[in-house]
Design a protein around this motif. Sequence first.
Motif, short mmCIF file in Angstrom:
data_model
loop_
_atom_site.label_atom_id
_atom_site.label_comp_id
_atom_site.label_asym_id
_atom_site.label_seq_id
_atom_site.Cartn_x
_atom_site.Cartn_y
_atom_site.Cartn_z
N MET A 1 0.81 -1.57 -0.09
CA MET A 1 0.03 0.02 0.24
C MET A 1 0.77 0.97 -0.27
O MET A 1 1.86 1.34 0.73
N SER A 2 0.63 2.41 -0.88
CA SER A 2 1.29 3.84 -1.27
C SER A 2 1.65 4.24 0.02
O SER A 2 -0.30 4.15 0.89
N ARG A 3 2.30 4.55 1.25
CA ARG A 3 1.96 6.04 1.75
C ARG A 3 2.61 6.98 1.52
O ARG A 3 3.20 7.87 2.53
N GLU A 4 2.00 7.24 -0.26
CA GLU A 4 2.41 8.92 -0.26
C GLU A 4 0.62 9.15 -0.17
O GLU A 4 -0.49 8.88 -0.24
N ILE A 5 1.04 10.42 0.38
CA ILE A 5 -1.02 10.88 0.75
C ILE A 5 -0.31 12.39 -0.81
O ILE A 5 0.86 13.47 0.27
N ARG A 6 -1.22 12.63 -1.11
CA ARG A 6 -1.34 14.34 -2.03
C ARG A 6 -1.27 15.01 -1.83
O ARG A 6 -2.81 15.12 -1.47
N THR A 7 -1.25 16.21 -1.76
CA THR A 7 -2.25 17.47 -1.09
C THR A 7 -3.01 17.55 -2.32
O THR A 7 -3.38 17.30 -2.97
N GLU A 8 -4.00 18.02 -0.69
CA GLU A 8 -5.36 18.69 -2.15
C GLU A 8 -5.40 20.46 -1.37
O GLU A 8 -5.24 20.63 -0.30
N PRO A 9 -6.45 20.80 -2.49
CA PRO A 9 -6.67 22.62 -1.62
C PRO A 9 -7.83 22.48 -0.15
O PRO A 9 -8.35 21.45 -0.20
N LEU A 10 -7.62 22.66 0.47
CA LEU A 10 -9.01 23.03 1.82
C LEU A 10 -10.13 23.99 0.99
O LEU A 10 -10.16 24.71 0.73
N THR A 11 -10.74 22.67 1.64
CA THR A 11 -12.66 23.89 1.04
C THR A 11 -13.24 23.58 2.34
O THR A 11 -12.93 21.97 2.85
N ARG A 12 -14.30 24.08 2.36
CA ARG A 12 -15.39 24.02 3.52
C ARG A 12 -15.82 22.90 4.33
O ARG A 12 -15.74 22.24 4.77
N LEU A 149 -3.61 15.53 25.34
CA LEU A 149 -2.61 15.31 24.03
C LEU A 149 -2.86 13.78 24.01
O LEU A 149 -2.19 12.78 24.94
N GLN A 150 -3.28 12.85 23.01
CA GLN A 150 -3.05 11.56 22.61
C GLN A 150 -2.35 11.63 21.73
O GLN A 150 -2.44 12.63 20.31
N GLU A 151 -0.82 10.91 21.31
CA GLU A 151 -0.29 10.70 19.94
C GLU A 151 -0.18 9.27 19.76
O GLU A 151 -0.43 8.33 20.23
N HIS A 152 -0.41 9.21 17.57
CA HIS A 152 -0.26 8.20 17.49
C HIS A 152 1.27 8.04 16.16
O HIS A 152 1.31 9.09 15.31
N TRP A 153 2.19 7.56 17.01
CA TRP A 153 3.17 7.13 15.81
C TRP A 153 3.50 6.30 14.30
O TRP A 153 3.41 5.34 15.06
N PHE A 154 3.82 6.52 13.52
CA PHE A 154 3.33 5.54 12.66
C PHE A 154 4.41 4.56 12.79
O PHE A 154 6.32 5.28 12.48
N ASP A 155 4.18 3.37 12.32
CA ASP A 155 5.36 2.43 12.28
C ASP A 155 5.94 2.93 11.48
O ASP A 155 7.20 2.54 11.10
N THR A 156 5.52 3.13 9.76
CA THR A 156 6.33 4.07 9.09
C THR A 156 5.58 5.07 8.69
O THR A 156 4.34 5.14 8.01
N PRO A 157 6.67 6.43 8.16
CA PRO A 157 6.09 7.53 7.93
C PRO A 157 5.54 7.24 6.83
O PRO A 157 5.99 6.19 5.76
N TRP A 158 4.37 8.11 6.67
CA TRP A 158 3.62 8.50 5.75
C TRP A 158 4.15 9.98 4.93
O TRP A 158 4.92 10.20 5.27
N ARG A 159 4.56 9.94 3.86
CA ARG A 159 5.37 11.07 2.67
C ARG A 159 3.88 11.80 1.79
O ARG A 159 3.87 11.43 0.97
N VAL A 160 4.27 13.16 2.20
CA VAL A 160 3.25 14.10 1.71
C VAL A 160 3.69 14.58 0.53
O VAL A 160 4.56 15.88 0.86
N ILE A 161 3.09 15.01 0.09
CA ILE A 161 3.66 15.40 -1.59
C ILE A 161 3.10 16.05 -1.92
O ILE A 161 1.66 16.31 -2.19
N GLY A 162 3.50 16.64 -2.78
CA GLY A 162 2.45 18.60 -3.99
C GLY A 162 1.69 17.76 -4.60
O GLY A 162 1.86 16.86 -5.25
#
Length: 162
Positions: A1-12, A149-162
């Motif tokens: 499974m891809s660990r990439e997240i593509r950014t999207e414009p913020l809308t209401r 405050l509750q934190e969740h650390w990912f086993d593998t980071p996600w990669r946020v791309i533009g």
Amino acid sequence: MSREIRTEPLTRDAFAPFGDVIEAVGPPDRIINQGLCGRHHDLARLDFGAEGRAGISVFDAEPRVLPYALEMVERHPEGSQAFLPMSLASFLVIVAPDEDGRPGAPRAFVTTPGQGINLLRNTWHGVLTPLSAPGLFAVVDRIGPGDNLQEHWFDTPWRVIG
Ligand SMILES: NC(=O)N[C@@H](O)C(=O)O
Ligand code: NI
């Protein structure tokens, strides 16, 4: 499974399950101050719980760059948290749905200059991530007793791309 997240414009609408977009858009709800000011009224669902109160703090955060390694998300079970940039600059807003107490697939929004956001209580989110300096933000969140405050650390980071 891809660990990439593509950014999207913020809308209401896209952000509504996670919180509110705070911006002066469309005609103001009220014209005040002898006609010299438009009031865009009551834009966010603030929530500080029965034992908390509203606080205003200023965050001075280091800018990040894309691609961005998302190692963790957090949430505040006792209250909402609003981020209002003190400069006209875009910033990155990462949120995730809750899936049985753990974050689901994150989403990464990029604001337009002039937009701020309010995170609903208990919404998984990345920490404040400016995309330019100065990373100065007014933050409205809960001041009160208990652990908010509750934190969740990912086993593998996600990669946020533009
Ligand atoms: N920890 C803190 O005050 N900041 C975080 O909650 C954040 O969302 O940046
Ligand atoms: Ni937070």
